[in-house]
Scaffold this motif. Structure first.
Motif, short mmCIF file in Angstrom:
data_model
loop_
_atom_site.label_atom_id
_atom_site.label_comp_id
_atom_site.label_asym_id
_atom_site.label_seq_id
_atom_site.Cartn_x
_atom_site.Cartn_y
_atom_site.Cartn_z
N LEU A 12 6.36 -12.49 26.32
CA LEU A 12 5.52 -13.60 26.76
C LEU A 12 4.70 -13.20 27.98
O LEU A 12 3.52 -13.56 28.09
N GLY A 17 0.39 -12.85 28.47
CA GLY A 17 -0.33 -13.62 29.48
C GLY A 17 0.29 -14.96 29.83
O GLY A 17 -0.33 -15.78 30.49
N ILE A 18 1.52 -15.19 29.37
CA ILE A 18 2.23 -16.43 29.72
C ILE A 18 3.11 -16.11 30.92
O ILE A 18 4.05 -15.33 30.82
N ARG A 42 5.95 -20.52 33.54
CA ARG A 42 5.76 -21.36 32.36
C ARG A 42 7.00 -21.39 31.47
O ARG A 42 7.05 -22.11 30.49
N ALA A 61 2.58 -24.78 27.89
CA ALA A 61 1.24 -24.26 27.58
C ALA A 61 0.21 -25.31 27.98
O ALA A 61 0.37 -26.49 27.69
N ASP A 62 -0.84 -24.85 28.65
CA ASP A 62 -1.88 -25.77 29.11
C ASP A 62 -2.77 -26.27 27.98
O ASP A 62 -3.27 -27.37 28.02
N ASP A 63 -2.98 -25.42 26.98
CA ASP A 63 -3.91 -25.78 25.91
C ASP A 63 -3.46 -25.14 24.59
O ASP A 63 -2.43 -24.47 24.53
N LEU A 108 -4.79 -22.67 22.99
CA LEU A 108 -4.86 -21.21 23.02
C LEU A 108 -3.55 -20.61 23.53
O LEU A 108 -2.99 -19.69 22.92
N GLN A 109 -3.04 -21.15 24.64
CA GLN A 109 -1.76 -20.67 25.15
C GLN A 109 -0.62 -20.98 24.19
O GLN A 109 0.28 -20.15 24.00
N LYS A 155 -0.57 -18.39 21.53
CA LYS A 155 0.01 -17.13 22.01
C LYS A 155 1.53 -17.19 22.00
O LYS A 155 2.20 -16.25 21.59
N VAL A 156 2.07 -18.32 22.47
CA VAL A 156 3.53 -18.49 22.50
C VAL A 156 4.08 -18.45 21.08
O VAL A 156 5.07 -17.76 20.80
#
Length: 172
Positions: free
Chosen positions: A21, A25-26, A30, A139-141, A143-144, A147-148
């Motif tokens: 993660l 970029g996480i 988070r 996750a803020d949005d 896209l995140q 990724k997760v």
């Protein structure tokens, strides 16, 4: 903000997933991991849960502040209207009582909340008590979140999706 919940069976899996993660970029801020052995989680250098995440202190404190503000506002209007000491209390009494009610309500709500389990985590506590680790990833949005999900899908045998909250807030 979105919150994604996953279960893993071992701390080694948690460490591997945490590393991936980070590479995706996480940030570690988070990720929150809940398990029965908090000392092992800390020794594994994994971001464990805090009192803020485990209890309902934020939710109950916020509700207490709202209720206290309403009660203080009402009490302030009563005090200003009743004029009990023969002095002009106007807006000062209203503002003072509202501030007092807000603070007192937040304090009482926080006391209630710190003694109760976070209502967001209630569906997952049985498995945590059985020895599984609950990973909560914020996750803020979308896209995140994607990724997760991509990282977690790469760990299908280690991580089991447990749930998802599309509009997570610790205040609700």
């Amino acid at each position: 903000m979105k919150r994604l919940y996953y279960f893993t069976k071992s701390l080694a899996s948690v460490q591997g997933i945490t590393g991936e993660l980070r590479q995706a970029g996480i940030g570690e801020n988070r990720l929150h991991v809940m398990g029965t052995d908090t000392m092992a989680i800390a020794q594994a250098h994994v971001h464990g849960t805090t009192t803020w995440e485990e209890t309902d202190i934020m939710h109950s404190g916020f509700l207490g502040a709202i209720i206290g503000m309403a009660a203080g506002l009402f009490g302030g209007f009563l005090l200003a209207g009743a004029d009990p000491w023969g002095t002009n209390l106007d807006s000062g009494a209203i503002i003072g009582m509202t501030l007092f009610g807000t603070c007192f309500g937040a304090w009482l709500g926080g006391l209630r909340g710190v003694s109760s389990t976070n209502h967001h985590l209630s569906p997952y506590l049985d498995r945590v008590e059985q020895g599984d680790y609950l990973m909560m990833v914020d996750a803020d949005d979308d896209l995140q979140a994607t990724k997760v999900e991509k990282v977690m899908n790469g760990h299908r045998h280690e991580a089991e999706e447990a749930g998802r909250e599309e509009h997570f807030s610790p205040f609700d």
